[in-house]
Design an enzyme around this catalytic site. Structure first.
Site, short mmCIF file in Angstrom:
data_model
loop_
_atom_site.label_atom_id
_atom_site.label_comp_id
_atom_site.label_asym_id
_atom_site.label_seq_id
_atom_site.Cartn_x
_atom_site.Cartn_y
_atom_site.Cartn_z
N PHE A 72 -29.74 -36.04 28.80
CA PHE A 72 -30.47 -36.33 27.38
C PHE A 72 -31.77 -36.25 27.81
CE2 PHE A 72 -32.29 -40.65 27.46
CZ PHE A 72 -32.25 -41.01 28.57
N LYS A 73 -32.23 -36.27 28.79
CA LYS A 73 -33.65 -36.06 29.09
C LYS A 73 -34.48 -35.12 28.60
CE LYS A 73 -34.34 -39.71 32.69
NZ LYS A 73 -32.86 -40.05 32.93
N ASP A 74 -33.62 -33.89 28.36
CA ASP A 74 -33.93 -32.74 27.81
C ASP A 74 -34.75 -32.68 26.40
OD1 ASP A 74 -33.28 -31.06 30.19
OD2 ASP A 74 -31.42 -30.74 29.29
#
Ligand SMILES: *Cc1c(COP(=O)(O)O)cnc(C)c1O
Length: 478
Positions: free
Chosen positions: A121-123
């Site tokens: 999810f860091k993208d």
């Protein structure tokens, strides 16, 4: 929109002024002066927007120093179906950036946030940060050299966001031989000239100490314009507010309904965005915080005592991106919890900064946490395996170990009828094959495009954990 420091002793700044920096000069974290309140009419209008349309609507309420047309271009280029094409689960909305996948219709859903280039999810936030950095640096005629240490997810998300960006270099330290073959291949196969992978002979905390030593050399830091993209960056928190709105709209039919969110938590970044979405008026019933064996935050929400652990006490677990001893974004939430009283906040963090703890039990603030929607729980390795196996057997879906922590704790907090729980899916199972194999006896599927990445040529330099050597390495390349 002006931004204030939680410690109350720094000048209020605009968005672009805090974008490239880290901590405020008084040691605090920046937060907007007030949270915009989103009324019913706006919610109704936002329900039909695309992901990028919604992101633009929300970001525009917090950013007033980037020309609107530029911001629109940046946001549209960030949230494209092309970038988020590695969709984890078949679903009716597979073409969307963050598809919702019901496990138990009307009751329990996964919000799939890991369809971007590094399958975590860091993208979602880092990709926006890359475009914002490039824009602001070009406007100011500046450059930045991002220095960081990673045990996996953060470093690769940063590199994929910054690859090929003008005026940005990335120097990312990783522990030599410690990451999985898949994670190594993801990072080290990048061939862009502005991406520098440095494998440090030592563990992650050794690499992190080297980064701190370099950043503590103020003249070097200023001369070589050393910056960071760590989880305290306000723009990262801001970008994450968007998918709470998106998840809410996907799970409901009208803006009269409530939902709860369950969030696997490490540095309190992701769930901090949920807290802000709720303060903005999104109809969220509960924010269900899930930790692994490193349970500082669960302990706070159960007992009122916040007792960060020493780095040596941090346990190595099978949900490694949540192995934290001190939750760097937690200060933002506590600032709101104590009624934005900067003096009180500063007194609490004086203890934390000296390696101590604080206890809010018995104060009205601790009772308030329920009014802020928070409940919590923790999970251990055996729970993780049971949950992965159970979700696979009952629903035919393979979830990653961090998401499993979220599902486990979500199930311990059943919500009233008609209030679904949305678990944020923070990574794809393909990144954590060992744990998946242990749980279900087979390898997770890899999304198309990741087959055989271990065979690609790799670009990485192996260095000793020596700050002087790293400084010389950077000086020779910028
Ligand atoms: C970073 C990360 C987390 C924790 O997120 P925070 O914002 O630090 O709370 C959870 N799961 C995965 C897979 C991550 O990469």
């Amino acid at each position: 929109m002006r931004y204030l420091s939680t410690r109350g002793n720094a000048p209020a700044l605009s968005f672009c002024d805090i974008l490239l920096g880290g901590l405020a000069p008084d040691g605090g974290l920046y937060l907007p002066e007030t949270y915009p309140r989103i009324g019913r009419a706006e919610l109704d209008a936002w329900r039909g927007l695309s992901y990028s349309g919604l992101a633009l609507a929300i970001l525009s309420r917090f950013i007033d120093d980037i020309p609107p047309a530029d911001l629109e271009t940046l946001v549209r280029e960030t949230y494209t179906a092309e970038t988020y094409r590695f969709v984890a689960h078949r679903s009716e909305q597979a073409a969307e950036i963050t598809p919702l996948h019901w496990l138990e219709p009307g009751k329990l859903a996964l919000l799939s946030l890991s369809n971007g280039p590094t399958l975590a999810f860091k993208d979602m936030a880092m990709q926006l940060l890359g475009n914002l950095f490039e824009h602001v640096l070009a406007r100011r005629g500046e450059t930045i050299n991002i220095l960081g240490a990673t045990s996996g997810d953060t470093g690769s998300a940063a590199e994929y966001a910054m690859r090929g960006k003008r005026n940005v270099n990335v120097f990312m330290l990783s522990p030599h031989g410690r990451m999985s073959a898949f994670q190594r291949a993801q990072m080290y196969s990048l061939q862009e000239a502005n991406i520098h992978n440095i494998a440090i002979t030592g563990m992650f905390d050794v690499a992190q100490d080297v980064v701190k030593a370099v950043a503590n050399d103020a003249p070097f830091k200023a001369r070589y314009r050393i910056g960071a993209v760590n989880s305290i960056n306000w723009a990262r928190v801001l970008a994450q507010i968007v998918y709470y709105f998106r998840g809410y709209f996907a799970a409901t039919r009208s803006n009269d309904e409530l939902v709860s969110f369950a969030v696997p938590t490490g540095n309190f970044g992701n769930i901090c965005a949920g807290h802000i979405a709720r303060r903005m008026g999104l109809p969220i019933a509960r924010l269900i915080l899930a930790t692994n064996e490193n349970d500082v935050l669960d302990e706070f929400f159960r007992t009122g005592c916040y007792r960060p652990r020493r780095a040596a006490e941090t346990r190595v677990t099978s949900s490694p991106s949540m192995d934290i001893s001190k939750a760097s974004n937690f200060e933002r939430f506590v600032f709101d919890l104590v009624g934005r009283d900067a003096d009180r906040l500063r007194a609490l963090w004086e203890k934390v900064d000296q390696g101590g703890a604080f206890d809010l039990s018995g104060t009205p603030y601790f009772a308030e946490r329920a009014a802020f929607g928070f409940v919590s729980g923790r999970s251990a390795h055996a729970d993780r395996l049971d949950t992965i196996r159970d979700v696979f057997e009952r629903h035919g879906v393979t979830i990653d170990p961090h998401t499993a922590d979220g599902v486990k704790v979500a199930r311990e907090h059943p919500q009233p009828d008609g209030i679904p729980v949305i678990v944020l899916e923070t990574a794809q199972a393909a990144k954590f094959a060992d744990t998946i194999r242990e749980a279900i006896g087979r390898d997770p599927e890899r999304p198309a495009g990741f087959a055989g990445i271990e065979d690609l040529p790799q670009k990485v330099d192996v260095l000793a954990p020596d700050a002087e050597a790293i400084k010389a390495y950077i000086a020779a390349r910028v």
